[in-house]
Design a protein around this motif. Structure first.
Motif, short mmCIF file in Angstrom:
data_model
loop_
_atom_site.label_atom_id
_atom_site.label_comp_id
_atom_site.label_asym_id
_atom_site.label_seq_id
_atom_site.Cartn_x
_atom_site.Cartn_y
_atom_site.Cartn_z
N PHE A 105 -31.07 -5.27 25.16
CA PHE A 105 -30.95 -5.96 23.87
C PHE A 105 -31.69 -5.20 22.78
O PHE A 105 -31.17 -4.98 21.68
N PHE A 106 -32.93 -4.77 23.09
CA PHE A 106 -33.71 -4.00 22.12
C PHE A 106 -32.99 -2.71 21.73
O PHE A 106 -32.99 -2.32 20.55
N ALA A 107 -32.40 -2.04 22.71
CA ALA A 107 -31.71 -0.79 22.43
C ALA A 107 -30.55 -1.01 21.46
O ALA A 107 -30.36 -0.21 20.53
N ARG A 108 -29.81 -2.09 21.65
CA ARG A 108 -28.69 -2.38 20.75
C ARG A 108 -29.18 -2.66 19.34
O ARG A 108 -28.60 -2.19 18.35
N ILE A 109 -30.26 -3.44 19.23
CA ILE A 109 -30.79 -3.78 17.91
C ILE A 109 -31.33 -2.55 17.20
O ILE A 109 -31.06 -2.32 16.01
N GLN A 110 -32.08 -1.74 17.92
CA GLN A 110 -32.71 -0.59 17.29
C GLN A 110 -31.73 0.54 17.00
O GLN A 110 -32.05 1.46 16.24
#
Length: 200
Positions: A105-110
Motif C-alpha cells: 500500500f505504501f509503495a502505491r501511495i509513494q
C-alpha cells in the motif's frame, strides 16, 4: 480555563508515548497492522494538535516578528505534512491484513508524483525546523534556557539515528519546555503579541 502552558507538557508526552508504543509494537519483529499501530498513530496525531497550540503560543511570545512568523509557518506546514503521513499510515493499517500488505500500500501511495517529497522526505522536516526556530527565538529572549535549542536539536537528530530514540528525544523536549511550565511563564492571553524579542 485551559492553561496556556498545557500544550508544552502534553505535546512531548504524546510524542514520547507514541515512541514507547512503537517500540512495543515492534517486539514481535514487525510493526503493524493492529491495535498498537493504530493507538500509537492516534496518540501522535493528538500530539500534533498540542504542538500546533505550542507553536502559536511561542510565535506570540516571540513578538510575531518576521523570523517568528517564518518559524511558525514552517512548523505548521510541517505538521500538516506529518499529519498526512500518519493518516496514510492509519489507512494502510486498516486496509491491510499484514505488514506485507501495508508495504505494498505504501509503495502505491509513494509512487504518486510529489507524495514522497511532500509528505515523507522533505515536508516533515519543516515541522522540526519550525520547532527549532521558535525555541531558539525564545532562548534569545530568555524565555527558555540558553541550551534549550541544543536539546531540541538533539530531539530532532536522535530519531534519525534510530527511531527507538523517540522517547528519549521527547524527554529532552520536555526539559527544553520546562521553564514554560512554571506558573505565569506563559501569558494567559495570547491574543496580543508581547514586545518583540528580536526586531523585524
Amino acid at each position: 480555563m485551559r492553561s496556556p502552558a498545557l500544550p508544552f507538557l502534553l505535546a512531548p508526552l504524546c510524542l514520547g508515548l507514541y515512541g514507547v508504543i512503537r517500540i512495543l509494537d515492534g517486539l514481535d519483529g514487525s510493526r503493524g497492522p493492529g491495535l498498537a499501530w493504530t493507538a500509537g498513530h492516534l496518540v501522535f496525531l493528538v500530539g500534533l494538535g498540542f504542538f500546533a497550540l505550542a507553536f502559536r503560543t511561542m510565535w506570540t511570545m516571540a513578538g510575531r516578528t518576521g523570523l517568528a512568523t517564518a518559524g511558525f509557518v514552517a512548523g505548521i506546514a510541517g505538521e500538516l505534512a506529518v499529519g498526512v503521513q500518519f493518516g496514510i499510515d492509519l489507512v494502510a493499517g486498516f486496509r491491510s491484513a499484514d505488514r506485507g500488505g501495508m508495504d505494498a500500500f505504501f509503495a502505491r501511495i509513494q509512487d504518486v508524483p510529489g507524495v514522497d517529497a511532500a509528505f515523507y522526505s522533505y515536508g516533515p522536516l519543516l515541522f522540526f525546523a519550525g520547532q527549532l526556530a521558535l525555541v531558539t527565538l525564545l532562548a534569545v529572549g530568555r524565555r527558555v534556557k540558553p541550551w534549550a535549542p541544543v536539546l531540541v536539536l538533539a530531539e530532532v537528530v536522535l530519531p534519525l539515528l534510530d527511531k527507538n530514540f523517540i522517547p528519549l528525544g521527547a524527554a529532552l523536549l520536555l526539559v527544553a519546555f520546562a521553564p514554560l511550565l512554571r506558573r505565569g511563564a506563559v501569558p494567559r492571553s495570547t491574543s496580543d503579541p508581547v514586545a518583540p524579542l528580536i526586531g523585524g
